[in-house]
Design an enzyme around this catalytic site. Structure first.
Site, PDB file in Angstrom:
ATOM      1  N   ASP A 138       0.871  -1.161   0.000  1.00 40.31           N
ATOM      2  CA  ASP A 138       0.000   0.000   0.000  1.00 40.31           C
ATOM      3  C   ASP A 138       0.911   1.214   0.000  1.00 40.31           C
ATOM      4  OD1 ASP A 138      -2.273   1.676   0.453  1.00 40.31           O
ATOM      5  OD2 ASP A 138      -3.200   0.025   1.529  1.00 40.31           O
ATOM      6  N   ASP A 244      -2.896   4.801  -2.611  1.00 39.43           N
ATOM      7  CA  ASP A 244      -3.947   5.320  -1.749  1.00 39.43           C
ATOM      8  C   ASP A 244      -4.394   6.722  -2.162  1.00 39.43           C
ATOM      9  OD1 ASP A 244      -5.206   5.083   1.121  1.00 39.43           O
ATOM     10  OD2 ASP A 244      -4.259   7.060   1.124  1.00 39.43           O
ATOM     11  N   GLU A 309      -6.589   3.731  -5.999  1.00 40.25           N
ATOM     12  CA  GLU A 309      -7.869   3.912  -5.307  1.00 40.25           C
ATOM     13  C   GLU A 309      -8.544   5.194  -5.798  1.00 40.25           C
ATOM     14  OE1 GLU A 309      -9.524   4.253  -0.740  1.00 40.25           O
ATOM     15  OE2 GLU A 309      -7.938   5.580  -1.431  1.00 40.25           O
ATOM     16  N   HIS A 377     -10.992  -2.449   3.734  1.00 42.02           N
ATOM     17  CA  HIS A 377     -10.893  -2.014   5.127  1.00 42.02           C
ATOM     18  C   HIS A 377     -11.664  -0.727   5.412  1.00 42.02           C
ATOM     19  CE1 HIS A 377      -8.092   0.264   2.806  1.00 42.02           C
ATOM     20  NE2 HIS A 377      -7.890   1.089   3.817  1.00 42.02           N
ATOM     21  N   ASP A 378     -12.309  -0.162   4.397  1.00 39.50           N
ATOM     22  CA  ASP A 378     -13.093   1.061   4.605  1.00 39.50           C
ATOM     23  C   ASP A 378     -14.597   0.797   4.502  1.00 39.50           C
ATOM     24  OD1 ASP A 378     -10.755   2.626   4.804  1.00 39.50           O
ATOM     25  OD2 ASP A 378     -10.671   2.922   2.637  1.00 39.50           O
TER      26      ASP A 378
HETATM   27  C1  NOJ Z   1      -7.885   5.688   1.894  1.00 36.72           C
HETATM   28  C2  NOJ Z   1      -7.663   4.501   2.772  1.00 36.72           C
HETATM   29  O1  NOJ Z   1      -8.272   3.375   2.192  1.00 36.72           O
HETATM   30  C3  NOJ Z   1      -8.211   4.842   4.132  1.00 36.72           C
HETATM   31  O2  NOJ Z   1      -8.235   3.735   4.980  1.00 36.72           O
HETATM   32  C4  NOJ Z   1      -7.394   5.959   4.714  1.00 36.72           C
HETATM   33  O3  NOJ Z   1      -7.982   6.376   5.918  1.00 36.72           O
HETATM   34  C5  NOJ Z   1      -7.345   7.160   3.765  1.00 36.72           C
HETATM   35  N1  NOJ Z   1      -7.105   6.791   2.406  1.00 36.72           N
HETATM   36  C6  NOJ Z   1      -6.252   8.102   4.170  1.00 36.72           C
HETATM   37  O4  NOJ Z   1      -5.003   7.555   3.856  1.00 36.72           O
END
Ligand code: NOJ
Length: 603
Positions: A138, A244, A309, A377-378
């Site tokens: 990541d 990210d 992402e 994870h989000d």
């Molecule tokens: C996206 C990530 O998936 C998330 O978990 C993170 O909090 C934010 N970017 C900030 O890096």
């Protein structure tokens, strides 16, 4: 045990209902196909990609904090190999104060002690490579931690760090003499995206937490620093990156511009990110130049994956990140359609799934490769967001469609969101909304420790406690139980991952013989290779499907069951059985993978 007569009687009743349903049979054949050479040359196209949230996979170091670590991932190499995954993506494990659990990095080229050391990482990489599993890191270029040396020196205006971050003078001062931020921009995590620094007498910009200041990509030195970080890990042998928050990389230069209120979003809370539209802080054209540069640099190494992402409702905007043949950018932007468009059980219909698939495939630039994401994870866990009954059927969809399936750890056993109390809540996003509203935004429920077995802490840690509580259901829902069970989510997943290797799935064509709200059926086929038919019952009822009448293709009368959802306990559909395609019985949410004995020309 359900008495044998129950099924025929129930199904007979449902059958009557089923024939009343208007079945929309679409002669839908997707001409999608990649060339053999393309498939063979690229490791990450060869099978499932598995996301590990390192805090939560396995605590091998047995520290007091009950936190997963790199040795823990290495210790589970056999499990990952048996699962059949071909690429791992590991969420950040770099040095970090952990306000955003690793997405706030204070040293991009070292491992946080909580996770281990660089030597542990080398060992992990060696072990995975020995099993032919690729490892993707990541990578967080948009921001660092405020504890990063660059920020500390920038704060003091030490050259060359002065402009490493996005600094701005106040717009003015209020009646109490407090500085006013330069504009109304909001942080994704809620509240102003600007924080005042008395020491420098300026605001700095942070798209996320105040402890995650945005790097200034308009500064060429910053661009070089970030490329050096990429190179550091590539030279260490990693196989690629998940980038990210890419859409936030640039903001407009004119910091006096306020972002407009999003009237359609209808959000009352004017501190919430979705209260505004974001024309000045996301998807800026300069981003593509930077990605192009990264691509060129990565292409000096063989076969490296760059996945990015990008959350954006406008699929055309997302597709831009693929680039094209003459201007290649990312290998793929994540396809979040199965998340964005499927928020609860009733959203999951065959018609909607078909639209989602078509939208991605139809918009895909020539020669580019799709991907399918159900969770990360989000997001809430699939079983909690969409229904535990659908876990296997949705895995069948993502693993058996053309493209790369992406599985978040624990989804192979159907892990569910945990109920996390306010006292146990850790996620800064949730915490920013306070006790009353944290559950609307907290990402903790999907980040709980992996459930390995029914022993203390679900076999995740021998420590006295775990960083987030283990889900209460671990005694019955765990890897060991599902390994021992005759049929389970885990066993279905392994069968799918194995099937995914076969040529019919890896490079075969795709056709949809039936698309209704209740049922989605698709075929994967390739000349001289077996033909497979996948039938998904997406409704909340048991159904009988008559493919003889409703399919738009000539199909044989019978097929053999390869695998089925673990929830179907009937003798009729057990793996290896022959089933009649004119009366296929599926329990609610069930998926069936069938092999057809022969098929006349599908074209
Ligand atoms: C996206 C990530 O998936 C998330 O978990 C993170 O909090 C934010 N970017 C900030 O890096």
């Amino acid at each position: 045990m359900v008495p044998r007569w129950v099924f025929p009687v129930t199904f007979a009743l449902i059958f009557v209902g089923a024939i009343l349903i208007t079945v929309v049979c679409l002669v839908a054949k997707v001409g999608f196909r990649t060339s053999d050479s393309e498939h063979e040359g690229t490791a990450w196209k060869k099978g499932a990609l598995y996301q590990i949230y390192p805090r939560s996979l396995f605590d091998a170091k047995f520290d007091m904090e009950g936190t997963g670590d790199l040795q823990g991932i290495t210790a589970k190499a056999d499990y990952l190999y048996d699962l059949g995954v071909k690429t791992l993506w590991i969420s950040p494990f770099f040095t970090s104060p952990m306000v955003d659990f690793g997405y706030d990095i204070s040293n991009f080229v070292d491992v946080d002690p909580i996770f281990g050391s660089l030597e542990d990482f080398d060992e992990l990489l060696k072990t995975m490579h020995s099993k032919d599993i690729k490892v993707v890191l990541d990578f967080v270029p948009n921001h660092s931690s405020d504890e990063h040396e660059w920020f500390q020196r920038s704060l003091k205006r030490e050259e060359p760090f002065t402009d490493y971050y996005v600094w701005a003078d106040p717009k003015g001062f209020n009646d109490s003499g407090d500085p006013i931020p330069p504009n109304n921009w909001l942080s994704v995590f809620r509240g102003s995206a600007w924080t005042w620094q008395e020491e420098r007498k300026q605001f700095y910009y942070h798209q996320f937490h105040p402890k995650q200041p945005d790097l200034n990509f308009r500064n060429s030195l910053v661009q070089e620093e970030i490329k050096n970080v990429f190179k550091f890990w590539l030279d260490r042998g990693v196989d690629g990156f998940r980038v990210d928050a890419l859409k936030h990389l640039f903001e407009v230069e004119d910091l006096s511009l306020d972002e407009p209120v999003d009237e359609e979003a209808d959000v009352e809370d004017n501190l919430q990110y979705s209260y505004l539209k974001h024309p000045y802080t996301s998807d800026q054209p300069e981003t593509f130049e930077v990605v192009r540069d990264w691509r060129k640099m990565m292409d000096t190494y063989p076969d490296k994956l760059m996945m990015v992402e990008i959350y954006n409702d406008d699929i055309q905007e997302v597709m831009k990140y693929y680039g094209n043949d003459t201007d290649p950018l990312a290998d793929f932007p994540f396809n979040f359609q199965l998340i964005d468009k499927l928020q609860n059980r009733s959203d999951v219909t065959g018609t909607r799934l078909k639209n989602i698939i078509d939208e991605w495939v139809d918009n895909l630039p020539d020669g580019k490769w799709p991907n399918w994401v159900l969770g990360n994870h989000d997001q809430n866990r699939v079983a909690s967001r969409l229904g535990a009954d659908l876990v296997d059927a949705l895995n069948m969809l993502t693993l058996l469609l053309p493209g790369t399936p992406i599985t978040y750890y624990g989804e192979e056993i159907g892990m569910q969101d945990a109920d996390i109390s306010w006292e146990d809540t850790k996620d800064p996003w949730g915490c920013n909304f306070g006790r009353e509203r944290y559950q609307e935004h907290s990402r903790d429920p999907c980040r709980t420790p992996m459930q390995w077995d029914a022993t203390a802490n679900a076999g995740f840690s021998k420590g006295p406690s775990t960083w987030l509580p283990v889900n209460d259901n671990y005694k019955t829902l765990n890897v060991k139980a599902q390994t021992e069970a005759r049929e389970s989510h885990l066993k279905v997943y392994k069968t799918l991952a194995r099937l995914r290797q076969e040529s019919s799935f890896a490079k075969g064509k795709l056709a949809f013989p039936v698309v209704t709200d209740e049922v989605l059926a698709f075929i994967r086929y390739l000349e001289d290779e077996p033909t497979y038919l996948i039938v998904l019952n997406l409704s909340e009822n048991d159904v009988v499907v008559d493919l003889d009448h409703h399919a738009n293709l000539e199909l044989p009368p019978e097929a053999s069951v390869i695998t089925r959802s673990a929830s179907d306990k009937s003798e009729e559909n057990s793996p290896g059985s022959k089933v009649s395609l004119s009366a296929l019985m599926l329990v609610r949410g069930e998926g069936l993978v069938l092999q057809l004995p022969f098929v006349e020309e599908i074209e």
